[in-house]
Design a protein around this motif. Sequence first.
Motif, PDB file in Angstrom:
ATOM      1  N   UNK A 104       2.719   8.379   3.281  1.00 47.32           N
ATOM      2  CA  UNK A 104       3.286   8.384   1.925  1.00 47.32           C
ATOM      3  C   UNK A 104       2.289   7.898   0.877  1.00 47.32           C
ATOM      4  N   UNK A 105       2.394   8.462  -0.292  1.00 45.50           N
ATOM      5  CA  UNK A 105       1.591   8.045  -1.435  1.00 45.50           C
ATOM      6  C   UNK A 105       2.555   7.459  -2.458  1.00 45.50           C
ATOM      7  N   UNK A 106       2.318   6.226  -2.856  1.00 46.76           N
ATOM      8  CA  UNK A 106       3.187   5.545  -3.809  1.00 46.76           C
ATOM      9  C   UNK A 106       2.407   5.333  -5.100  1.00 46.76           C
ATOM     10  N   UNK A 107       2.955   5.832  -6.203  1.00 45.50           N
ATOM     11  CA  UNK A 107       2.338   5.691  -7.510  1.00 45.50           C
ATOM     12  C   UNK A 107       3.171   4.720  -8.338  1.00 45.50           C
ATOM     13  N   UNK A 108       2.519   3.737  -8.938  1.00 48.19           N
ATOM     14  CA  UNK A 108       3.183   2.703  -9.728  1.00 48.19           C
ATOM     15  C   UNK A 108       2.967   2.965 -11.219  1.00 48.19           C
ATOM     16  N   UNK A 109       4.045   2.863 -11.993  1.00 46.50           N
ATOM     17  CA  UNK A 109       3.985   2.919 -13.448  1.00 46.50           C
ATOM     18  C   UNK A 109       4.714   1.694 -13.978  1.00 46.50           C
ATOM     19  N   UNK A 110       4.318   1.209 -15.148  1.00 49.77           N
ATOM     20  CA  UNK A 110       5.034   0.089 -15.751  1.00 49.77           C
ATOM     21  C   UNK A 110       5.238   0.340 -17.238  1.00 49.77           C
ATOM     22  N   UNK A 111       6.267  -0.325 -17.783  1.00 53.93           N
ATOM     23  CA  UNK A 111       6.613  -0.177 -19.189  1.00 53.93           C
ATOM     24  C   UNK A 111       7.073  -1.534 -19.696  1.00 53.93           C
ATOM     25  N   UNK A 112       6.601  -1.921 -20.872  1.00 54.92           N
ATOM     26  CA  UNK A 112       7.003  -3.178 -21.500  1.00 54.92           C
ATOM     27  C   UNK A 112       7.894  -2.837 -22.681  1.00 54.92           C
TER      28      UNK A 112
END
Length: 58
Positions: free
Chosen positions: A29-37
């Motif tokens: 599996x490939x896990x991509x992380x995104x974040x938002x403030x």
Amino acid sequence: MRYKNPQRYYLKTKYNYRKLIFRHGHKTPIITYYMKVGHDKWEFVNTIQFWMTKPIRY
């Protein structure tokens, strides 16, 4: 995922957001992380690829 903003005194927002995208296969599996403030746009953080001995279900 939503979690409390530890720097809310500086940024004036209560919550930060994190998004995980699972893709590819069950063995690698490939896990991509995104974040938002607050109400900002989603920002790319990093991508991690795993090599599993047993497949995962998601």
